[in-house]
Each structure stands twice: as structure tokens, then as C-alpha cells.
Design an enzyme around this catalytic site. Structure first.
Site, mmCIF file in Angstrom:
data_model
loop_
_atom_site.group_PDB
_atom_site.id
_atom_site.type_symbol
_atom_site.label_atom_id
_atom_site.label_comp_id
_atom_site.label_asym_id
_atom_site.label_seq_id
_atom_site.Cartn_x
_atom_site.Cartn_y
_atom_site.Cartn_z
ATOM 1 N N ARG A 27 103.755 16.038 44.005
ATOM 2 C CA ARG A 27 102.297 16.042 44.244
ATOM 3 C C ARG A 27 101.862 17.306 44.974
ATOM 4 N NH1 ARG A 27 100.740 10.575 47.022
ATOM 5 N NH2 ARG A 27 98.646 11.454 46.867
ATOM 6 N N HIS A 32 93.557 10.173 55.848
ATOM 7 C CA HIS A 32 94.862 9.698 55.355
ATOM 8 C C HIS A 32 95.910 10.796 55.398
ATOM 9 C CE1 HIS A 32 92.822 6.239 52.902
ATOM 10 N NE2 HIS A 32 92.874 6.001 54.185
ATOM 11 N N GLN A 46 89.699 10.586 51.755
ATOM 12 C CA GLN A 46 90.922 9.774 51.660
ATOM 13 C C GLN A 46 92.022 10.589 50.974
ATOM 14 O OE1 GLN A 46 89.730 5.441 50.425
ATOM 15 N NE2 GLN A 46 88.236 6.847 49.524
ATOM 16 N N ASN A 47 91.617 11.752 50.436
ATOM 17 C CA ASN A 47 92.562 12.562 49.668
ATOM 18 C C ASN A 47 93.462 13.373 50.592
ATOM 19 O OD1 ASN A 47 91.167 11.557 47.485
ATOM 20 N ND2 ASN A 47 89.943 13.405 47.182
ATOM 21 N N ALA A 75 81.897 13.560 39.062
ATOM 22 C CA ALA A 75 81.348 14.276 40.233
ATOM 23 C C ALA A 75 81.194 15.772 39.985
ATOM 24 C CB ALA A 75 82.268 14.043 41.426
ATOM 25 N N ASP A 122 95.184 16.085 49.265
ATOM 26 C CA ASP A 122 95.545 17.234 48.409
ATOM 27 C C ASP A 122 95.045 18.580 48.919
ATOM 28 O OD1 ASP A 122 93.038 16.053 45.989
ATOM 29 O OD2 ASP A 122 92.762 17.274 47.789
ATOM 30 N N CYS A 172 108.602 14.952 61.565
ATOM 31 C CA CYS A 172 109.846 14.214 61.833
ATOM 32 C C CYS A 172 109.481 12.733 61.966
ATOM 33 C CB CYS A 172 110.461 14.714 63.140
ATOM 34 S SG CYS A 172 111.651 13.554 63.835
ATOM 35 N N THR A 194 85.512 7.309 44.631
ATOM 36 C CA THR A 194 86.434 6.350 45.229
ATOM 37 C C THR A 194 86.109 4.938 44.757
ATOM 38 O OG1 THR A 194 87.283 5.387 47.287
ATOM 39 C CG2 THR A 194 85.011 6.206 47.334
HETATM 40 C C1 BV8 Z 1 95.631 -0.196 57.802
HETATM 41 C C2 BV8 Z 1 97.580 8.378 51.612
HETATM 42 C C3 BV8 Z 1 95.990 -1.430 59.785
HETATM 43 C C4 BV8 Z 1 98.946 8.366 51.020
HETATM 44 C C5 BV8 Z 1 96.557 6.223 51.117
HETATM 45 C C6 BV8 Z 1 98.416 -6.080 53.584
HETATM 46 C C7 BV8 Z 1 99.403 -5.411 54.293
HETATM 47 C C8 BV8 Z 1 99.147 -4.204 54.936
HETATM 48 C C9 BV8 Z 1 97.879 -3.662 54.873
HETATM 49 C C10 BV8 Z 1 96.920 -4.334 54.160
HETATM 50 C C11 BV8 Z 1 97.155 -5.523 53.527
HETATM 51 N N1 BV8 Z 1 96.000 -5.907 52.907
HETATM 52 C C12 BV8 Z 1 95.033 -5.002 53.133
HETATM 53 C C13 BV8 Z 1 95.570 -4.052 53.897
HETATM 54 C C14 BV8 Z 1 94.910 -2.904 54.376
HETATM 55 C C15 BV8 Z 1 95.252 -1.789 53.407
HETATM 56 C C16 BV8 Z 1 94.327 -1.885 52.217
HETATM 57 O O1 BV8 Z 1 93.145 -1.618 52.352
HETATM 58 N N2 BV8 Z 1 94.856 -2.302 51.047
HETATM 59 C C17 BV8 Z 1 94.012 -2.423 49.890
HETATM 60 C C18 BV8 Z 1 94.838 -2.128 48.638
HETATM 61 C C19 BV8 Z 1 93.421 -3.824 49.878
HETATM 62 N N3 BV8 Z 1 94.994 -0.583 54.158
HETATM 63 C C20 BV8 Z 1 95.995 -0.034 54.851
HETATM 64 O O2 BV8 Z 1 97.144 -0.375 54.797
HETATM 65 C C21 BV8 Z 1 95.536 1.102 55.765
HETATM 66 N N4 BV8 Z 1 96.058 0.847 57.097
HETATM 67 O O3 BV8 Z 1 94.817 -0.982 57.405
HETATM 68 O O4 BV8 Z 1 96.265 -0.285 59.035
HETATM 69 C C22 BV8 Z 1 96.885 -2.519 59.255
HETATM 70 C C23 BV8 Z 1 98.250 -2.363 59.400
HETATM 71 C C24 BV8 Z 1 99.086 -3.406 58.952
HETATM 72 C C25 BV8 Z 1 98.543 -4.561 58.364
HETATM 73 C C26 BV8 Z 1 97.158 -4.662 58.178
HETATM 74 C C27 BV8 Z 1 96.333 -3.638 58.622
HETATM 75 C C28 BV8 Z 1 96.109 2.416 55.276
HETATM 76 C C29 BV8 Z 1 95.446 2.785 53.967
HETATM 77 C C30 BV8 Z 1 95.811 4.238 53.619
HETATM 78 C C31 BV8 Z 1 96.900 4.259 52.570
HETATM 79 N N5 BV8 Z 1 97.129 5.655 52.148
HETATM 80 N N6 BV8 Z 1 96.703 7.521 50.816
HETATM 81 C C32 BV8 Z 1 98.982 9.027 49.665
HETATM 82 O O5 BV8 Z 1 97.948 9.499 49.170
HETATM 83 O O6 BV8 Z 1 100.095 9.075 49.097
HETATM 84 S S1 BV8 Z 1 95.534 5.272 50.180
HETATM 85 C C33 BV8 Z 1 95.276 6.057 48.708
HETATM 86 O O7 BV8 Z 1 94.813 5.071 47.830
HETATM 87 C C34 BV8 Z 1 94.157 7.060 48.756
HETATM 88 O O8 BV8 Z 1 94.167 7.814 49.926
HETATM 89 C C35 BV8 Z 1 92.926 6.234 48.617
HETATM 90 O O9 BV8 Z 1 92.489 5.758 49.841
HETATM 91 C C36 BV8 Z 1 93.433 5.062 47.827
HETATM 92 C C37 BV8 Z 1 93.027 5.213 46.378
HETATM 93 O O10 BV8 Z 1 91.679 5.009 46.386
HETATM 94 P P1 BV8 Z 1 90.715 6.058 45.666
HETATM 95 O O11 BV8 Z 1 90.789 7.359 46.364
HETATM 96 O O12 BV8 Z 1 89.418 5.394 45.583
HETATM 97 O O13 BV8 Z 1 91.324 6.291 44.247
HETATM 98 P P2 BV8 Z 1 91.355 5.262 43.057
HETATM 99 O O14 BV8 Z 1 92.321 5.798 42.079
HETATM 100 O O15 BV8 Z 1 91.468 3.868 43.580
HETATM 101 O O16 BV8 Z 1 89.871 5.351 42.447
HETATM 102 C C38 BV8 Z 1 89.446 6.569 41.883
HETATM 103 C C39 BV8 Z 1 87.952 6.411 41.675
HETATM 104 O O17 BV8 Z 1 87.452 7.646 41.186
HETATM 105 C C40 BV8 Z 1 87.606 5.354 40.648
HETATM 106 O O18 BV8 Z 1 86.520 4.595 41.140
HETATM 107 C C41 BV8 Z 1 87.184 6.172 39.428
HETATM 108 O O19 BV8 Z 1 86.177 5.516 38.680
HETATM 109 C C42 BV8 Z 1 86.625 7.395 40.077
HETATM 110 N N7 BV8 Z 1 86.643 8.607 39.255
HETATM 111 C C43 BV8 Z 1 87.534 8.952 38.305
HETATM 112 N N8 BV8 Z 1 87.200 10.179 37.812
HETATM 113 C C44 BV8 Z 1 86.087 10.590 38.496
HETATM 114 C C45 BV8 Z 1 85.734 9.590 39.414
HETATM 115 N N9 BV8 Z 1 84.683 9.700 40.244
HETATM 116 C C46 BV8 Z 1 83.934 10.825 40.149
HETATM 117 N N10 BV8 Z 1 84.215 11.835 39.298
HETATM 118 C C47 BV8 Z 1 85.270 11.748 38.451
HETATM 119 N N11 BV8 Z 1 85.542 12.758 37.597
HETATM 120 ZN ZN ZN Z 2 113.070 14.574 65.237
#
Ligand code: BV8
Ligand code: ZN
Length: 279
Positions: free
Chosen positions: A66, A115, A97-98, A266, A100, A123, A223
Site C-alpha cells: 500500500r 487513523h 480516515q485515509n 469527488a 495514504d 516500534c 466515506t
Molecule cells: C475504536 C487505518 C475504541 C488502517 C482504519 C468490535 C470490536 C472492536 C471495535 C469495534 C467493534 N464494533 C465496532 C467497533 C468500533 C470499530 C468500528 O467502527 N467498526 C465498524 C466496522 C463498525 N472502530 C474501531 O475499532 C476504531 N477504534 O473504536 O476504539 C474501541 C476499542 C475496542 C473495542 C471497541 C471500541 C478504530 C477504527 C479505525 C480502523 N482503521 N484505517 C488502514 O487503513 O489500514 S479504518 C479504514 O476503514 C479507513 O481508515 C476507513 O475509516 C474505513 C473505511 O471506510 P471508508 O474510508 O469510508 O472507505 P469505504 O471503502 O468503506 O467506503 C468508500 C466510500 O467512498 C464509499 O461510500 C464509496 O461509495 C465512496 N466512493 C467511491 N469512489 C468515490 C467515492 N466517493 C467519492 N468519490 C469517488 N470517486
Molecule cells: Zn523498541
């Protein structure tokens, strides 16, 4: 442009972007099927501490792929339009949230990378954090598998990694890269990103919610608005009386609450803003 009216009325702007804002640069969103070797892996499965504990090399290689992909593409008109908008307002906060780095490369200044950023690694034991391009010996060691930027262009995407294996830029490296270890404690390095189940940097998420609560215009761009706590930001803005405009070709979890939904990609939509400005 429908958005013009809201932009001209606004004084304090907050933006939340997701993977969709980088789609027109060529970076697949989380929803898009992963390509090649990674097709069989679900990003939500790889972006977790458990996955890293279970198979650090696979997770490290996924992020190396990536990083190469992020490095081999350019910011698009959406990134550039947001950078151009920023100086027009007293308060303009871009929350992304990106991971990149494309908003920073497009020139945005006040970016909250809630994020993290894949160009940084840290580390796992917490000793040190290093940026891929900081020129240090540690960066050269930790990111040894990343091809130097020059090779990304001069070899037209054909590169050879340390083992002399040639592979295409951005293509997943099935062989897997050795995971670098910390010179101080010997623990693995990990990408400096927030994984599912990990808490976000408190100071960044606090700043993001403060900006969302204070703004009078909130832009929700690219998003699916499903990952929390980031997805709570447009709700916080709406509840404090802000207008919320969504730019997304598809409906999202927030669409029914949005003031205006612009059902367009976008970069295609925001490029008109750049044309109006003659840039
Ligand atoms: C937290 C970094 C406290 C890494 C990312 C059970 C256990 C543990 C946690 C949870 C749980 N249930 C819920 C949670 C909370 C969880 C969560 O929300 N889960 C979701 C799935 C329900 N959140 C967390 O874990 C967060 N921490 O809550 O800590 C906690 C701790 C323990 C237990 C409970 C709570 C941490 C979340 C961060 C994770 N890291 N990224 C990496 O990138 O590798 S998340 C990653 O996925 C992205 O950063 C982003 O946030 C997410 C993807 O979402 P989008 O960016 O929206 O992308 P997606 O593909 O989904 O959608 C793309 C959109 O673009 C679409 O709508 C599409 O139509 C549109 N699109 C496409 N083309 C275009 C366009 N729009 C415009 N123009 C275009 N051309
Ligand atoms: Zn170390």
C-alpha cells in the site's frame, strides 16, 4: 455548482474524507475487491492487532504494497480542491480516515490524520517512530523493502527488491517482506496507523470533534460513514446546526440526515471548483 452556495455562506468549515477521495487517484477503497494476491483477504481482517500478532510478515507486506501504491499515484482534483479551499476560511479543518498521505502531498496544511499515516512506522513496544522519508539510517533500514522514489518512475513500475526479485510497482508482493525489528528493544516495527479495536490518538479525535461542533459547514466526502468514532463527526456537526453536504456517488449510512447529497465522484465534481478558480 450546487456546493457554491454553501461554500459562499460558510465561515467555519470541517471536512471528513475517506477512501473514496483517493479512488480517482487509483487507490482502491476498502469496499473495492482487493487486487491480486490480496484478493482473498478482507482489509478489516488485516488491519487489526490480532492479524499482526498472528502473521506480522503478511500484515507488514500488505502495508509495504500500500505504501508503494500510495507513492506511485498523484493527489487528484478532490485533494487539490480541498487544499485550495483551506486558506479561504478563518477555520478550515480537514479530518481524514485515509493513511495514504495524499492530502498532505496536495498541499493541505491543517490535516487531522485520525487513523495515522502509512509512511510512518513505530516500534510495537513504543520506543521510536520513524517516517519513511526522514533521511535517517533507521528509515533506510525499516523501509528497506520500499523502492527509492526515483525507481518508482525511472523503471516504469518494474523494480527489483532487495532479493533481486523483480515485481511491478504497487503489485502485492506475495513473497512477503521481512518485518524490521527495533534496534532498542528487538520488538517488531508496525505501521503507524490505528487498527480496528485500537483507540485513536485522543488529542486528534478531540480536535476533530471540536471542529465538527464549531463549524457551520461540514463536508462528508468519499466515506461510507460506518467506522466509528470518525462516523460520529457529521452527526456532531448536524446536531450543532451545521449544514452537512455529502459528496459520494453512492448512498451512505449518513445520507438520510445530510442537508445535500451530491451523487458524483469527488474529483470529477470538485475539479469544476478548480476550473472556476482557473487552477
Ligand atoms: C475504536 C487505518 C475504541 C488502517 C482504519 C468490535 C470490536 C472492536 C471495535 C469495534 C467493534 N464494533 C465496532 C467497533 C468500533 C470499530 C468500528 O467502527 N467498526 C465498524 C466496522 C463498525 N472502530 C474501531 O475499532 C476504531 N477504534 O473504536 O476504539 C474501541 C476499542 C475496542 C473495542 C471497541 C471500541 C478504530 C477504527 C479505525 C480502523 N482503521 N484505517 C488502514 O487503513 O489500514 S479504518 C479504514 O476503514 C479507513 O481508515 C476507513 O475509516 C474505513 C473505511 O471506510 P471508508 O474510508 O469510508 O472507505 P469505504 O471503502 O468503506 O467506503 C468508500 C466510500 O467512498 C464509499 O461510500 C464509496 O461509495 C465512496 N466512493 C467511491 N469512489 C468515490 C467515492 N466517493 C467519492 N468519490 C469517488 N470517486
Ligand atoms: Zn523498541
Amino acid at each position: 455548482m450546487q456546493l457554491d452556495h454553501y461554500l459562499s455562506q460558510a465561515h467555519r468549515v470541517c471536512v471528513l474524507t475517506g477512501a473514496g477521495v483517493s479512488a480517482e487517484s487509483g487507490i482502491p477503497t476498502f469496499r473495492d475487491a482487493q487486487s491480486g494476491f490480496w484478493a482473498s483477504f478482507d482489509p478489516a481482517e488485516l488491519a487489526t492487532p490480532e492479524a499482526f500478532r498472528r502473521d506480522p510478515q503478511r500484515v507488514w507486506s500488505w502495508y509495504a504494497m500500500r505504501r508503494r501504491m500510495a507513492r506511485s499515484v498523484e493527489p487528484n482534483a478532490a485533494h487539490r480542491a480541498l487544499a485550495a479551499l483551506e486558506p479561504r476560511y478563518d477555520a478550515f479543518t480537514l479530518v481524514t480516515q485515509n493513511v495514504d498521505d495524499l492530502h498532505g502531498r496536495a498541499g493541505s496544511r491543517n490535516v487531522l490524520e485520525i487513523h495515522g499515516n502509512i509512511l510512518r512506522a513505530r516500534c510495537a513496544g513504543g520506543c521510536v517512530t520513524v517516517h519513511r522519508d526522514d533521511g535517517s539510517d533507521l528509515a533506510a533500514a525499516v523501509f528497506a523493502a520500499d523502492q527509492p522514489a526515483a525507481a518508482d518512475t525511472s523503471t516504469a513500475g518494474r523494480q527489483s527488491d532487495a532479493a533481486g526479485e523483480s515485481h511491478t510497482a504497487g503489485a502485492p508482493d506475495a513473497a512477503g517482506e521481512a518485518v524490521p525489528t527495533c534496534p532498542e528493544c528487538g520488538d517488531y516495527f508496525r505501521p503507524d496507523v490505528v487498527w480496528f479495536g485500537e483507540t485513536l490518538p485522543p488529542e486528534l479525535i478531540d480536535q476533530a470533534f471540536t471542529a465538527a461542533a464549531d463549524c457551520d459547514l461540514f463536508l462528508l466526502i468519499g466515506t461510507s460513514a460506518e467506522v466509528y468514532p470518525a462516523a460520529g463527526l457529521p452527526h456532531a456537526a448536524l446536531e450543532r446546526g451545521a449544514k452537512v453536504v455529502e459528496i459520494n456517488p453512492d448512498p451512505t449510512a449518513f445520507s438520510t440526515r445530510a442537508t445535500l447529497c451530491i451523487r458524483e465522484p469527488a474529483a470529477a465534481y470538485l475539479s469544476r471548483f478548480l476550473e472556476q478558480r482557473g487552477s
